[in-house]
Motif scaffolding. Structure first.
Motif, PDB file in Angstrom:
ATOM      1  N   TRP A  38    -104.942 -49.901  -1.107  1.00 42.20           N
ATOM      2  CA  TRP A  38    -104.811 -50.337  -2.492  1.00 42.20           C
ATOM      3  C   TRP A  38    -106.019 -49.876  -3.307  1.00 42.20           C
ATOM      4  CZ3 TRP A  38    -107.526 -53.527  -5.839  1.00 42.20           C
ATOM      5  CH2 TRP A  38    -106.868 -53.858  -7.010  1.00 42.20           C
ATOM      6  N   ILE A  39    -107.217 -50.060  -2.746  1.00 43.21           N
ATOM      7  CA  ILE A  39    -108.430 -49.628  -3.445  1.00 43.21           C
ATOM      8  C   ILE A  39    -108.451 -48.107  -3.592  1.00 43.21           C
ATOM      9  CG2 ILE A  39    -110.956 -49.481  -3.249  1.00 43.21           C
ATOM     10  CD1 ILE A  39    -110.839 -52.290  -1.947  1.00 43.21           C
ATOM     11  N   GLN A  40    -108.039 -47.388  -2.539  1.00 42.13           N
ATOM     12  CA  GLN A  40    -107.986 -45.932  -2.628  1.00 42.13           C
ATOM     13  C   GLN A  40    -107.056 -45.489  -3.752  1.00 42.13           C
ATOM     14  OE1 GLN A  40    -106.829 -44.673   1.309  1.00 42.13           O
ATOM     15  NE2 GLN A  40    -108.944 -44.445   1.993  1.00 42.13           N
ATOM     16  N   ASN A  41    -105.897 -46.142  -3.883  1.00 40.91           N
ATOM     17  CA  ASN A  41    -104.951 -45.794  -4.951  1.00 40.91           C
ATOM     18  C   ASN A  41    -105.517 -46.106  -6.325  1.00 40.91           C
ATOM     19  OD1 ASN A  41    -102.865 -44.676  -3.417  1.00 40.91           O
ATOM     20  ND2 ASN A  41    -102.055 -46.705  -2.916  1.00 40.91           N
ATOM     21  N   MET A  43    -108.716 -46.158  -7.147  1.00 38.48           N
ATOM     22  CA  MET A  43    -109.771 -45.185  -7.412  1.00 38.48           C
ATOM     23  C   MET A  43    -109.185 -43.807  -7.727  1.00 38.48           C
ATOM     24  SD  MET A  43    -112.414 -47.000  -7.399  1.00 38.48           S
ATOM     25  CE  MET A  43    -113.682 -45.766  -7.532  1.00 38.48           C
ATOM     26  N   PHE A  44    -108.063 -43.468  -7.099  1.00 35.21           N
ATOM     27  CA  PHE A  44    -107.398 -42.196  -7.374  1.00 35.21           C
ATOM     28  C   PHE A  44    -106.980 -42.109  -8.838  1.00 35.21           C
ATOM     29  CE2 PHE A  44    -103.685 -39.349  -7.397  1.00 35.21           C
ATOM     30  CZ  PHE A  44    -104.269 -38.198  -6.865  1.00 35.21           C
ATOM     31  N   ASP A  45    -106.565 -43.247  -9.413  1.00 32.33           N
ATOM     32  CA  ASP A  45    -106.195 -43.284 -10.830  1.00 32.33           C
ATOM     33  C   ASP A  45    -107.374 -42.923 -11.733  1.00 32.33           C
ATOM     34  OD1 ASP A  45    -103.632 -43.996 -10.139  1.00 32.33           O
ATOM     35  OD2 ASP A  45    -103.907 -46.139 -10.569  1.00 32.33           O
ATOM     36  N   TYR A  46    -108.591 -43.128 -11.242  1.00 32.14           N
ATOM     37  CA  TYR A  46    -109.799 -42.791 -11.996  1.00 32.14           C
ATOM     38  C   TYR A  46    -110.381 -41.446 -11.585  1.00 32.14           C
ATOM     39  CZ  TYR A  46    -109.688 -47.571 -13.645  1.00 32.14           C
ATOM     40  OH  TYR A  46    -109.307 -48.749 -14.225  1.00 32.14           O
ATOM     41  N   GLY A  47    -109.631 -40.706 -10.761  1.00 28.20           N
ATOM     42  CA  GLY A  47    -110.062 -39.378 -10.362  1.00 28.20           C
ATOM     43  C   GLY A  47    -111.007 -39.338  -9.174  1.00 28.20           C
ATOM     44  N   VAL A  48    -111.144 -40.443  -8.469  1.00 33.83           N
ATOM     45  CA  VAL A  48    -112.024 -40.494  -7.305  1.00 33.83           C
ATOM     46  C   VAL A  48    -111.163 -40.570  -6.054  1.00 33.83           C
ATOM     47  CG1 VAL A  48    -113.863 -41.780  -6.153  1.00 33.83           C
ATOM     48  CG2 VAL A  48    -113.775 -41.718  -8.651  1.00 33.83           C
ATOM     49  N   THR A  49    -111.407 -39.654  -5.117  1.00 32.00           N
ATOM     50  CA  THR A  49    -110.627 -39.615  -3.888  1.00 32.00           C
ATOM     51  C   THR A  49    -111.491 -40.039  -2.714  1.00 32.00           C
ATOM     52  OG1 THR A  49    -109.311 -37.794  -4.762  1.00 32.00           O
ATOM     53  CG2 THR A  49    -109.216 -38.164  -2.386  1.00 32.00           C
ATOM     54  N   PHE A  50    -111.033 -41.059  -2.008  1.00 36.33           N
ATOM     55  CA  PHE A  50    -111.704 -41.508  -0.796  1.00 36.33           C
ATOM     56  C   PHE A  50    -110.778 -41.264   0.389  1.00 36.33           C
ATOM     57  CE2 PHE A  50    -113.948 -44.410  -3.751  1.00 36.33           C
ATOM     58  CZ  PHE A  50    -115.247 -44.090  -3.404  1.00 36.33           C
ATOM     59  N   LEU A  51    -111.285 -40.553   1.378  1.00 35.67           N
ATOM     60  CA  LEU A  51    -110.580 -40.391   2.645  1.00 35.67           C
ATOM     61  C   LEU A  51    -111.536 -40.795   3.761  1.00 35.67           C
ATOM     62  CD1 LEU A  51    -108.801 -36.965   2.071  1.00 35.67           C
ATOM     63  CD2 LEU A  51    -107.822 -39.249   1.896  1.00 35.67           C
ATOM     64  N   HIS A  52    -111.005 -41.034   4.913  1.00 31.59           N
ATOM     65  CA  HIS A  52    -111.807 -41.429   6.080  1.00 31.59           C
ATOM     66  C   HIS A  52    -112.588 -42.719   5.821  1.00 31.59           C
ATOM     67  CE1 HIS A  52    -110.937 -37.527   7.842  1.00 31.59           C
ATOM     68  NE2 HIS A  52    -111.352 -36.962   6.732  1.00 31.59           N
ATOM     69  N   THR A  53    -112.021 -43.639   5.065  1.00 33.98           N
ATOM     70  CA  THR A  53    -112.700 -44.905   4.804  1.00 33.98           C
ATOM     71  C   THR A  53    -112.851 -45.664   6.119  1.00 33.98           C
ATOM     72  OG1 THR A  53    -111.697 -44.999   2.613  1.00 33.98           O
ATOM     73  CG2 THR A  53    -112.617 -47.046   3.480  1.00 33.98           C
ATOM     74  N   PRO A  54    -114.084 -46.006   6.495  1.00 30.39           N
ATOM     75  CA  PRO A  54    -114.267 -46.680   7.791  1.00 30.39           C
ATOM     76  C   PRO A  54    -113.815 -48.142   7.754  1.00 30.39           C
ATOM     77  CG  PRO A  54    -116.374 -46.429   6.694  1.00 30.39           C
ATOM     78  CD  PRO A  54    -115.350 -45.732   5.838  1.00 30.39           C
TER      79      PRO A  54
END
Length: 135
Positions: A38-41, A43-54
């Protein structure tokens, strides 16, 4: 090790204790995974991409189930809705990592501690300055 007394007054090991602990950790990790997605989605709306979130888990068996479900036939009873964490791990959206129980900072929000342990955890997550903790 947990020991129970059977109706014949004999002691025997309870094998379900470790299974239920593993199951509880696995389900908690799946819940955490859904919140991370949910947080990744968001942040994606703001142009920030997070992958490999531990996602830090202190139960080695739960980590093994996420990484290699084939070897764990005893997980068939866990509801299918919790197994999406495996897909997220394979797609590299999250990364499960082992954390020692002493360093499980999430315990700060779920358990009661003595003053020393509480101060250590609060300082470790940066809620108070370590210099202030020793006053």
């Amino acid at each position: 090790m947990k020991v129970s007394i059977s109706h014949y007054q004999q002691c025997k090991k309870q094998t379900t204790v470790s299974l239920s602990t593993t199951e509880a950790e696995y389900i908690a990790a799946a819940s955490c995974c859904s919140q991370v997605l949910w947080i990744q989605n968001q942040m994606f709306d703001y142009g920030v991409t997070f992958l490999h979130t531990p996602i830090f888990i202190d139960n080695s068996s739960a980590i093994s189930i996420v990484n290699n479900p084939v070897k764990h036939s005893k997980t068939k009873h866990i509801e299918i809705r919790y197994h999406f964490i495996r897909d997220c791990n394979e797609k590299k959206l999250i990364q499960v990592a082992k954390v020692h129980t002493d360093n499980q900072f999430a315990d700060l929000f779920t358990k009661a501690f003595d003053v020393g342990r509480f101060t250590f955890l609060v300082t470790s997550v940066g809620m108070i300055n370590s210099e202030l903790a020793h006053d």
